[in-house]
Design a protein around this motif. Sequence first.
Motif, PDB file in Angstrom:
ATOM      1  N   TYR A  41      48.107 -10.478 -73.348  1.00  0.00           N
ATOM      2  CA  TYR A  41      47.387  -9.521 -72.502  1.00  0.00           C
ATOM      3  C   TYR A  41      45.906  -9.894 -72.336  1.00  0.00           C
ATOM      4  O   TYR A  41      45.409  -9.916 -71.210  1.00  0.00           O
ATOM      5  CB  TYR A  41      47.559  -8.093 -73.034  1.00  0.00           C
ATOM      6  N   PRO A  42      45.175 -10.240 -73.409  1.00  0.00           N
ATOM      7  CA  PRO A  42      43.773 -10.644 -73.201  1.00  0.00           C
ATOM      8  C   PRO A  42      43.638 -11.900 -72.322  1.00  0.00           C
ATOM      9  O   PRO A  42      42.710 -12.002 -71.517  1.00  0.00           O
ATOM     10  CB  PRO A  42      43.244 -10.900 -74.617  1.00  0.00           C
ATOM     11  N   GLN A  43      44.569 -12.846 -72.456  1.00  0.00           N
ATOM     12  CA  GLN A  43      44.541 -14.026 -71.584  1.00  0.00           C
ATOM     13  C   GLN A  43      44.765 -13.632 -70.129  1.00  0.00           C
ATOM     14  O   GLN A  43      44.126 -14.172 -69.222  1.00  0.00           O
ATOM     15  CB  GLN A  43      45.604 -15.034 -72.019  1.00  0.00           C
ATOM     16  N   TYR A  44      45.659 -12.702 -69.911  1.00  0.00           N
ATOM     17  CA  TYR A  44      45.940 -12.187 -68.565  1.00  0.00           C
ATOM     18  C   TYR A  44      44.673 -11.582 -67.950  1.00  0.00           C
ATOM     19  O   TYR A  44      44.372 -11.811 -66.776  1.00  0.00           O
ATOM     20  CB  TYR A  44      47.063 -11.161 -68.675  1.00  0.00           C
ATOM     21  N   LEU A  45      43.916 -10.841 -68.753  1.00  0.00           N
ATOM     22  CA  LEU A  45      42.672 -10.247 -68.251  1.00  0.00           C
ATOM     23  C   LEU A  45      41.679 -11.325 -67.837  1.00  0.00           C
ATOM     24  O   LEU A  45      41.041 -11.223 -66.777  1.00  0.00           O
ATOM     25  CB  LEU A  45      42.054  -9.327 -69.310  1.00  0.00           C
ATOM     26  N   VAL A  46      41.551 -12.366 -68.642  1.00  0.00           N
ATOM     27  CA  VAL A  46      40.662 -13.487 -68.297  1.00  0.00           C
ATOM     28  C   VAL A  46      41.130 -14.142 -66.999  1.00  0.00           C
ATOM     29  O   VAL A  46      40.317 -14.414 -66.099  1.00  0.00           O
ATOM     30  CB  VAL A  46      40.605 -14.527 -69.435  1.00  0.00           C
ATOM     31  N   MET A  47      42.411 -14.382 -66.904  1.00  0.00           N
ATOM     32  CA  MET A  47      42.945 -15.025 -65.698  1.00  0.00           C
ATOM     33  C   MET A  47      42.689 -14.171 -64.456  1.00  0.00           C
ATOM     34  O   MET A  47      42.334 -14.693 -63.401  1.00  0.00           O
ATOM     35  CB  MET A  47      44.435 -15.322 -65.868  1.00  0.00           C
ATOM     36  N   MET A  48      42.842 -12.844 -64.587  1.00  0.00           N
ATOM     37  CA  MET A  48      42.571 -11.980 -63.432  1.00  0.00           C
ATOM     38  C   MET A  48      41.129 -12.131 -62.963  1.00  0.00           C
ATOM     39  O   MET A  48      40.865 -12.198 -61.764  1.00  0.00           O
ATOM     40  CB  MET A  48      42.884 -10.522 -63.753  1.00  0.00           C
ATOM     41  N   LEU A  49      40.189 -12.179 -63.906  1.00  0.00           N
ATOM     42  CA  LEU A  49      38.788 -12.355 -63.524  1.00  0.00           C
ATOM     43  C   LEU A  49      38.564 -13.692 -62.824  1.00  0.00           C
ATOM     44  O   LEU A  49      37.803 -13.777 -61.858  1.00  0.00           O
ATOM     45  CB  LEU A  49      37.877 -12.240 -64.739  1.00  0.00           C
ATOM     46  N   LEU A  50      39.239 -14.730 -63.300  1.00  0.00           N
ATOM     47  CA  LEU A  50      39.090 -16.045 -62.673  1.00  0.00           C
ATOM     48  C   LEU A  50      39.786 -16.104 -61.316  1.00  0.00           C
ATOM     49  O   LEU A  50      39.327 -16.816 -60.418  1.00  0.00           O
ATOM     50  CB  LEU A  50      39.603 -17.148 -63.606  1.00  0.00           C
ATOM     51  N   TRP A  51      40.872 -15.369 -61.145  1.00  0.00           N
ATOM     52  CA  TRP A  51      41.505 -15.315 -59.821  1.00  0.00           C
ATOM     53  C   TRP A  51      40.600 -14.583 -58.833  1.00  0.00           C
ATOM     54  O   TRP A  51      40.584 -14.892 -57.652  1.00  0.00           O
ATOM     55  CB  TRP A  51      42.875 -14.646 -59.896  1.00  0.00           C
ATOM     56  N   GLU A  52      39.860 -13.604 -59.316  1.00  0.00           N
ATOM     57  CA  GLU A  52      38.895 -12.902 -58.460  1.00  0.00           C
ATOM     58  C   GLU A  52      37.756 -13.830 -58.061  1.00  0.00           C
ATOM     59  O   GLU A  52      37.345 -13.854 -56.911  1.00  0.00           O
ATOM     60  CB  GLU A  52      38.281 -11.705 -59.196  1.00  0.00           C
ATOM     61  N   GLU A  53      37.225 -14.549 -59.068  1.00  0.00           N
ATOM     62  CA  GLU A  53      36.096 -15.456 -58.834  1.00  0.00           C
ATOM     63  C   GLU A  53      36.179 -16.591 -59.842  1.00  0.00           C
ATOM     64  O   GLU A  53      35.997 -16.377 -61.041  1.00  0.00           O
ATOM     65  CB  GLU A  53      34.774 -14.709 -58.994  1.00  0.00           C
ATOM     66  N   ASP A  54      36.466 -17.776 -59.350  1.00  0.00           N
ATOM     67  CA  ASP A  54      36.584 -18.950 -60.205  1.00  0.00           C
ATOM     68  C   ASP A  54      35.200 -19.399 -60.683  1.00  0.00           C
ATOM     69  O   ASP A  54      34.174 -18.969 -60.155  1.00  0.00           O
ATOM     70  CB  ASP A  54      37.277 -20.073 -59.423  1.00  0.00           C
ATOM     71  N   HIS A  55      35.174 -20.276 -61.669  1.00  0.00           N
ATOM     72  CA  HIS A  55      33.937 -20.897 -62.187  1.00  0.00           C
ATOM     73  C   HIS A  55      32.976 -19.865 -62.749  1.00  0.00           C
ATOM     74  O   HIS A  55      31.822 -19.785 -62.342  1.00  0.00           O
ATOM     75  CB  HIS A  55      33.241 -21.740 -61.109  1.00  0.00           C
ATOM     76  N   GLN A  56      33.432 -19.097 -63.722  1.00  0.00           N
ATOM     77  CA  GLN A  56      32.567 -18.125 -64.390  1.00  0.00           C
ATOM     78  C   GLN A  56      32.182 -18.653 -65.764  1.00  0.00           C
ATOM     79  O   GLN A  56      32.906 -19.434 -66.367  1.00  0.00           O
ATOM     80  CB  GLN A  56      33.272 -16.772 -64.527  1.00  0.00           C
ATOM     81  N   THR A  57      31.053 -18.183 -66.257  1.00  0.00           N
ATOM     82  CA  THR A  57      30.634 -18.580 -67.600  1.00  0.00           C
ATOM     83  C   THR A  57      31.352 -17.726 -68.638  1.00  0.00           C
ATOM     84  O   THR A  57      31.864 -16.642 -68.330  1.00  0.00           O
ATOM     85  CB  THR A  57      29.118 -18.415 -67.788  1.00  0.00           C
ATOM     86  N   VAL A  58      31.346 -18.218 -69.862  1.00  0.00           N
ATOM     87  CA  VAL A  58      31.914 -17.456 -70.970  1.00  0.00           C
ATOM     88  C   VAL A  58      31.198 -16.110 -71.068  1.00  0.00           C
ATOM     89  O   VAL A  58      31.828 -15.069 -71.263  1.00  0.00           O
ATOM     90  CB  VAL A  58      31.807 -18.247 -72.297  1.00  0.00           C
ATOM     91  N   GLY A  59      29.883 -16.120 -70.893  1.00  0.00           N
ATOM     92  CA  GLY A  59      29.102 -14.878 -70.949  1.00  0.00           C
ATOM     93  C   GLY A  59      29.509 -13.876 -69.883  1.00  0.00           C
ATOM     94  O   GLY A  59      29.619 -12.677 -70.153  1.00  0.00           O
ATOM     95  N   GLN A  60      29.722 -14.355 -68.660  1.00  0.00           N
ATOM     96  CA  GLN A  60      30.144 -13.461 -67.578  1.00  0.00           C
ATOM     97  C   GLN A  60      31.502 -12.834 -67.896  1.00  0.00           C
ATOM     98  O   GLN A  60      31.694 -11.636 -67.704  1.00  0.00           O
ATOM     99  CB  GLN A  60      30.231 -14.233 -66.253  1.00  0.00           C
ATOM    100  N   LEU A  61      32.429 -13.647 -68.363  1.00  0.00           N
ATOM    101  CA  LEU A  61      33.756 -13.131 -68.701  1.00  0.00           C
ATOM    102  C   LEU A  61      33.661 -12.116 -69.837  1.00  0.00           C
ATOM    103  O   LEU A  61      34.282 -11.055 -69.778  1.00  0.00           O
ATOM    104  CB  LEU A  61      34.688 -14.287 -69.090  1.00  0.00           C
ATOM    105  N   GLY A  62      32.888 -12.434 -70.855  1.00  0.00           N
ATOM    106  CA  GLY A  62      32.729 -11.540 -71.992  1.00  0.00           C
ATOM    107  C   GLY A  62      32.142 -10.198 -71.602  1.00  0.00           C
ATOM    108  O   GLY A  62      32.585  -9.148 -72.079  1.00  0.00           O
TER     109      GLY A  62
END
Length: 147
Positions: A41-62
């Motif tokens: 589930y946490p990986q899925y959340l990360v993937m959703m954010l990247l599908w919305e906007e690729d090339h994000q920093t670790v800080g942005q995702l966090g």
Amino acid sequence: MTRLPAPSAVLEDQLCFALYAASRAMTARYRPMLDAIGLTYPQYLVMMLLWEEDHQTVGQLGTRLFLDSGTLSPLLKRLTTAGLVTRNRRLEDERSVSISLTEAGRALRDRAEAISGEIICALDLDRAEFSELKAKLQLVTDRMTAH
């Protein structure tokens, strides 16, 4: 004038327990569908954010996921090992790591959207109920994280 709920030490009276139980039920419902596509589930959340906007920093995702880098880094390492994302130091700031989708990561999006559809059906809420519930939960988050 509305009155506040009475303080209580009874578990069933606690909003926190209702939220906890709902969260556990929701993630349990997701689990078999996410297992089928190889994500937690946490990986899925990360993937959703990247599908919305690729090339994000670790800080942005966090920041978006309310996760610190100590929690996020091992998760991102597993996504990298699975071939779904790449991690690269940013040229403009060596301290910052950019996370990008691979082709395999991008290809997973369609299967993930089908999962979202199944969850929406399982909830059996109309659009207004769905929006209202989401807004109320966001209000809880905002109020509990306000400084």
